[in-house]
Write an enzyme that holds these catalytic residues in place. Structure first.
Site, PDB file in Angstrom:
ATOM      1  N   LYS A 191      -9.148  24.515  20.701  1.00  0.00           N
ATOM      2  CA  LYS A 191     -10.250  23.747  20.108  1.00  0.00           C
ATOM      3  C   LYS A 191      -9.877  22.267  20.165  1.00  0.00           C
ATOM      4  O   LYS A 191      -9.445  21.658  19.181  1.00  0.00           O
ATOM      5  CB  LYS A 191     -10.549  24.229  18.679  1.00  0.00           C
ATOM      6  CG  LYS A 191     -11.953  23.849  18.219  1.00  0.00           C
ATOM      7  CD  LYS A 191     -12.390  24.672  17.029  1.00  0.00           C
ATOM      8  CE  LYS A 191     -13.660  24.144  16.372  1.00  0.00           C
ATOM      9  NZ  LYS A 191     -14.846  24.137  17.209  1.00  0.00           N
ATOM     10  N   GLU A 198     -19.926  30.888  27.103  1.00  0.00           N
ATOM     11  CA  GLU A 198     -20.314  30.586  25.717  1.00  0.00           C
ATOM     12  C   GLU A 198     -21.351  29.480  25.748  1.00  0.00           C
ATOM     13  O   GLU A 198     -21.848  29.119  26.817  1.00  0.00           O
ATOM     14  CB  GLU A 198     -19.082  30.183  24.893  1.00  0.00           C
ATOM     15  CG  GLU A 198     -18.356  28.964  25.417  1.00  0.00           C
ATOM     16  CD  GLU A 198     -17.129  28.577  24.586  1.00  0.00           C
ATOM     17  OE1 GLU A 198     -17.037  28.972  23.419  1.00  0.00           O
ATOM     18  OE2 GLU A 198     -16.282  27.843  25.122  1.00  0.00           O
ATOM     19  N   LEU A 231     -13.969  29.589  23.467  1.00  0.00           N
ATOM     20  CA  LEU A 231     -13.344  29.419  22.157  1.00  0.00           C
ATOM     21  C   LEU A 231     -13.482  30.722  21.381  1.00  0.00           C
ATOM     22  O   LEU A 231     -14.596  31.266  21.287  1.00  0.00           O
ATOM     23  CB  LEU A 231     -14.037  28.288  21.384  1.00  0.00           C
ATOM     24  CG  LEU A 231     -13.321  27.999  20.067  1.00  0.00           C
ATOM     25  CD1 LEU A 231     -12.081  27.155  20.319  1.00  0.00           C
ATOM     26  CD2 LEU A 231     -14.233  27.315  19.081  1.00  0.00           C
ATOM     27  N   TYR A 251      -8.978  20.373  16.597  1.00  0.00           N
ATOM     28  CA  TYR A 251      -9.747  20.336  15.353  1.00  0.00           C
ATOM     29  C   TYR A 251     -10.205  21.729  14.954  1.00  0.00           C
ATOM     30  O   TYR A 251     -10.067  22.688  15.710  1.00  0.00           O
ATOM     31  CB  TYR A 251     -10.925  19.363  15.463  1.00  0.00           C
ATOM     32  CG  TYR A 251     -12.119  19.859  16.260  1.00  0.00           C
ATOM     33  CD1 TYR A 251     -12.053  20.043  17.636  1.00  0.00           C
ATOM     34  CD2 TYR A 251     -13.327  20.145  15.628  1.00  0.00           C
ATOM     35  CE1 TYR A 251     -13.148  20.472  18.356  1.00  0.00           C
ATOM     36  CE2 TYR A 251     -14.436  20.588  16.350  1.00  0.00           C
ATOM     37  CZ  TYR A 251     -14.339  20.747  17.703  1.00  0.00           C
ATOM     38  OH  TYR A 251     -15.424  21.191  18.414  1.00  0.00           O
TER      39      TYR A 251
HETATM   40  N1  PDD Z   1     -18.299  24.575  17.261  1.00  0.00           N
HETATM   41  N2  PDD Z   1     -17.537  27.702  21.171  1.00  0.00           N
HETATM   42  C1  PDD Z   1     -17.446  26.354  21.097  1.00  0.00           C
HETATM   43  C2  PDD Z   1     -17.222  25.573  22.341  1.00  0.00           C
HETATM   44  C3  PDD Z   1     -17.584  25.725  19.836  1.00  0.00           C
HETATM   45  O1  PDD Z   1     -17.474  24.393  19.750  1.00  0.00           O
HETATM   46  C4  PDD Z   1     -17.830  26.518  18.687  1.00  0.00           C
HETATM   47  C5  PDD Z   1     -17.972  25.911  17.313  1.00  0.00           C
HETATM   48  C6  PDD Z   1     -17.898  27.913  18.831  1.00  0.00           C
HETATM   49  C7  PDD Z   1     -18.113  28.828  17.635  1.00  0.00           C
HETATM   50  O2  PDD Z   1     -16.933  28.963  16.860  1.00  0.00           O
HETATM   51  P1  PDD Z   1     -16.997  29.242  15.289  1.00  0.00           P
HETATM   52  O3  PDD Z   1     -17.765  30.483  15.096  1.00  0.00           O
HETATM   53  O4  PDD Z   1     -15.575  29.367  14.907  1.00  0.00           O
HETATM   54  O5  PDD Z   1     -17.685  28.045  14.651  1.00  0.00           O
HETATM   55  C8  PDD Z   1     -17.743  28.468  20.092  1.00  0.00           C
HETATM   56  C9  PDD Z   1     -18.257  23.901  15.992  1.00  0.00           C
HETATM   57  C10 PDD Z   1     -19.233  24.402  15.003  1.00  0.00           C
HETATM   58  C11 PDD Z   1     -18.285  22.398  16.216  1.00  0.00           C
HETATM   59  O6  PDD Z   1     -17.581  21.972  17.131  1.00  0.00           O
HETATM   60  O7  PDD Z   1     -18.945  21.658  15.484  1.00  0.00           O
END
Ligand code: PDD
Length: 289
Positions: free
Chosen positions: A146, A184, A208, A31
């Site tokens: 992801k 993270e 991620l 996703y």
């Molecule tokens: N989550 N690390 C993880 C495990 C994440 O699920 C996310 C984002 C990030 C940050 O990535 P980005 O800057 O591209 O949003 C890092 C989203 C917001 C979610 O799953 O809802």
């Protein structure tokens, strides 16, 4: 709310998928979360590039060209009200007889997008910062994908909620040295700040590669903020002057408490103030362009 499912825009109540969908049965899919500011998707090209990386990681053919994705995303935004939105884009390996191995021949993937209003982070949260806990990172070794298989992330985030906190910062053991390092957050990226230097974990298989993370590093480089991309140890996050959290939905937030102890002086610091402002200015400039 109007969603997109397999070629059609539908009211969410009318959207149906098979109980044999491999997303439901195995969590077999990937996703993206794409913010939309002033009705324009933010960093769509980068999100589509990361989507391709995730699809490659699970050996699933991309069902659409980038031009098709742009048209699907634009169509969804056009059908949903709100200035700022965040879109979820899900692709699974489709519905097939239950078998762990891929369906052979392949079946049509399931493609689902939905849109939600994106509220700006509340002013109180920006002023106070957030509280986090730490926990062992017990996920798999392909956190760069992801994946929709988010059970570890769900359980890790719930630990924070149970502790009255906003996020769980994940710690991996270092097998070579016996030390521990930060990867993270359960659904976010984390930066540390020490003596005016921004410390960022490297984009490897253990985290991620956040789109917001990239924006923050670009802004730091463009504005002469010293930055080190390297492993950040558990000791370093507890000794940090500041800790920052980034994600597409949270933008940049200050972490002011970790495992019940204040981070630095317990207030959002100078690096947070600077990067938060740079991020807001950048967003505004991109949207005007
Ligand atoms: N989550 N690390 C993880 C495990 C994440 O699920 C996310 C984002 C990030 C940050 O990535 P980005 O800057 O591209 O949003 C890092 C989203 C917001 C979610 O799953 O809802």
């Amino acid at each position: 709310m109007t969603i997109y499912l397999n070629g059609q825009y539908l009211p969410i109540a009318e959207a149906k998928i098979s109980v044999l969908d491999r997303g439901f049965i195995f969590g077999d899919g990937v996703y993206e979360v794409i913010p939309v500011y002033s009705r324009r998707p933010f960093r769509l090209e980068e999100h589509l590039r990361r989507l391709q990386h995730s699809l490659d990681g699970i050996r699933l053919a991309n069902p659409h060209s980038n031009a098709e994705w742009v048209a699907i995303v634009d169509g969804l935004v056009a059908r949903n009200a709100g200035e700022d939105l965040y879109l979820y884009l899900h692709i699974t390996r489709g519905a097939a007889r239950r078998d762990h191995a891929f369906p052979n021949p392949p079946v049509a993937p399931t493609v689902f997008l939905m849109s939600n209003p994106l509220p700006a982070p509340p002013a109180e949260l920006l002023a106070s910062g957030i509280a986090c806990i730490t926990a062992p990172d017990n996920r798999w070794l392909r956190c760069d994908i992801k994946s929709i298989a988010l059970l570890p992330n769900v359980l890790l985030r719930q630990m924070a909620v149970d502790a009255g906190c906003a996020e769980t910062i994940l710690i991996r053991p270092e097998s070579m040295t016996g030390g521990e390092f930060m990867t993270e957050g359960a659904a976010s990226n984390i930066f540390a700040v020490k003596n005016g230097t921004l410390l960022a974990p490297p984009k490897d298989n253990l985290m991620l590669p956040g789109i917001t993370y990239d924006v923050v590093l670009e802004l730091a480089a463009a504005n002469g903020i010293p930055c080190e991309v390297r492993r950040v140890t558990k000791e370093e996050i507890f000794a940090a002057d500041e800790l920052l959290l980034t994600s597409s939905t949270k933008e940049v937030l200050a972490i002011t408490q970790l495992d019940g102890k204040p981070v630095g002086n317990g207030k959002p610091g100078a690096m947070f103030a600077r990067l938060h402002k740079l991020y807001q200015d950048f967003k505004r400039d991109v949207m005007r362009a």
